[in-house]
Design an enzyme around this catalytic site. Sequence first.
Site, short mmCIF file in Angstrom:
data_model
loop_
_atom_site.label_atom_id
_atom_site.label_comp_id
_atom_site.label_asym_id
_atom_site.label_seq_id
_atom_site.Cartn_x
_atom_site.Cartn_y
_atom_site.Cartn_z
N SER A 173 -4.21 -41.55 2.09
CA SER A 173 -4.92 -39.95 1.90
C SER A 173 -5.92 -41.19 0.96
O SER A 173 -4.88 -41.38 -0.51
CB SER A 173 -4.84 -39.14 1.52
OG SER A 173 -6.52 -38.80 1.33
N HIS A 179 -6.09 -41.52 6.17
CA HIS A 179 -7.15 -40.22 6.34
C HIS A 179 -7.86 -40.26 5.07
O HIS A 179 -8.19 -40.22 3.98
CB HIS A 179 -5.43 -39.38 5.74
CG HIS A 179 -5.87 -37.68 6.40
ND1 HIS A 179 -5.52 -37.18 6.94
CD2 HIS A 179 -5.88 -36.87 4.66
CE1 HIS A 179 -5.79 -35.74 6.06
NE2 HIS A 179 -6.37 -35.78 4.88
N GLY A 227 -1.27 -38.69 -0.50
CA GLY A 227 -1.59 -39.12 -1.10
C GLY A 227 -1.53 -39.80 -2.39
O GLY A 227 -1.11 -40.86 -2.23
N SER A 228 -1.03 -39.09 -3.30
CA SER A 228 -0.79 -39.65 -4.17
C SER A 228 0.91 -40.12 -4.23
O SER A 228 1.03 -41.38 -5.29
CB SER A 228 -0.58 -38.46 -5.46
OG SER A 228 0.37 -37.31 -5.10
N ASP A 256 -0.15 -31.88 5.75
CA ASP A 256 -1.23 -32.61 4.44
C ASP A 256 -1.21 -31.83 2.83
O ASP A 256 -1.18 -30.74 3.12
CB ASP A 256 -2.31 -32.41 5.09
CG ASP A 256 -3.91 -32.98 3.93
OD1 ASP A 256 -3.33 -33.77 3.50
OD2 ASP A 256 -4.31 -32.77 4.43
N GLY A 257 -0.56 -32.33 2.25
CA GLY A 257 -0.28 -31.61 1.20
C GLY A 257 1.20 -31.76 0.43
O GLY A 257 1.89 -31.31 0.98
N GLY A 258 1.73 -32.98 -0.47
CA GLY A 258 2.56 -32.55 -1.27
C GLY A 258 3.85 -33.50 -0.48
O GLY A 258 4.68 -33.21 -0.92
N HIS A 294 -10.43 -35.67 7.59
CA HIS A 294 -10.18 -34.30 7.79
C HIS A 294 -12.28 -33.63 6.75
O HIS A 294 -11.26 -33.72 5.47
CB HIS A 294 -8.95 -34.20 6.63
CG HIS A 294 -8.39 -32.52 5.98
ND1 HIS A 294 -7.53 -32.33 4.95
CD2 HIS A 294 -8.94 -31.39 6.55
CE1 HIS A 294 -7.25 -31.19 4.73
NE2 HIS A 294 -8.49 -31.34 5.76
N ASP A 313 -10.46 -38.02 3.27
CA ASP A 313 -10.88 -36.41 2.78
C ASP A 313 -12.25 -35.72 2.12
O ASP A 313 -12.99 -36.06 1.12
CB ASP A 313 -9.74 -35.85 2.01
CG ASP A 313 -8.52 -35.85 1.99
OD1 ASP A 313 -8.28 -34.79 3.05
OD2 ASP A 313 -8.03 -36.35 1.48
N MET A 348 -2.10 -27.42 6.10
CA MET A 348 -2.73 -28.14 4.55
C MET A 348 -0.97 -26.84 4.39
O MET A 348 -0.63 -26.14 4.58
CB MET A 348 -3.64 -27.36 4.17
CG MET A 348 -4.82 -27.78 5.44
SD MET A 348 -5.45 -29.14 4.28
CE MET A 348 -4.74 -29.19 3.01
N MET A 401 -15.14 -32.89 1.36
CA MET A 401 -15.56 -32.25 0.68
C MET A 401 -16.87 -31.49 0.14
O MET A 401 -17.31 -32.90 0.24
CB MET A 401 -14.59 -31.62 -0.49
CG MET A 401 -13.18 -32.30 -0.15
SD MET A 401 -12.06 -31.83 -1.96
CE MET A 401 -10.13 -32.91 -1.02
N MET A 461 -13.05 -31.09 5.28
CA MET A 461 -13.16 -30.00 4.09
C MET A 461 -14.67 -28.85 4.28
O MET A 461 -14.77 -29.37 2.66
CB MET A 461 -12.47 -29.62 3.48
CG MET A 461 -10.33 -30.25 3.40
SD MET A 461 -9.04 -30.78 2.46
CE MET A 461 -10.21 -32.04 2.81
#
Length: 221
Positions: free
Chosen positions: A8, A32, A196-197, A174-176, A65, A34, A136, A36, A67
């Site tokens: 991401s 990916h 992402g991170s 997606d997420g963590g 994605h 994002d 998510m 927003m 959002m």
Amino acid sequence: MNVQIAPSLLSADFSRLADELRTIEANADLLHLDVMDGHFVPNITMGPAIIKACRAHSTKPFDCHLMISEPQRYIPGFLDAGANLISIHLEAEPHLQRALQMIRDGGAKAGIAINPATPAESLSTAIEFCDYVLVMSVNPGFGGQKFLEPVVPKIRQISRLIQERGLSVAIEVDGGIDAHTAPLVAAAGASMLVAGSAVFGKPDRGAAIESIRNAVSSVAI
Ligand code: DX5
Ligand code: ZN
């Protein structure tokens, strides 16, 4: 099992996007992006102009994605910017089937994204109209949040629903996601993993992607 890994861009250095894209080119399966709007989620990121600018610096399929509220209004702009996959949130779109069809008619894959608190049952009818479901595993809005474990049984439930109906719908999570959480979601049925991170937060992006891939390689299908 084999998974597709989608770094991401949200965790990249926004002042050097072309350089950042080069660091994942050899290892990523998708990119990916994002989007927003500061309304559907409490953060504002990028729109079609940035995505179009990135298009010239990456050969990867662009996984956008959205959002955002009223996603249907903006689908043409993201198609025009070079999106290959577009997911919209079930919680944000009252005319989901029409919006998904608009994405497909534009030549992209259509995804339904659901927040952590949205139950699998809410996909019962809508799942027939999409190419993938984006589950998510954090509340959308920011990178670097902690993975929410209760989504794992939900992924399993969605995977079962897809099998029972004989659909060819992929599950993206997606997420963590990192080398510790990736095997959990892959074992539950996810085949597309956003990170992402865990990718852009590491100095060697290629090695970071491969460490996630290796972590799921021994998971049985
Ligand atoms: C969060 C975004 C994610 C985010 C993931 O709202 O949808 O794609 O970039 O970041 P990590 O992998 O750091 O949780
Ligand atoms: Zn995302």
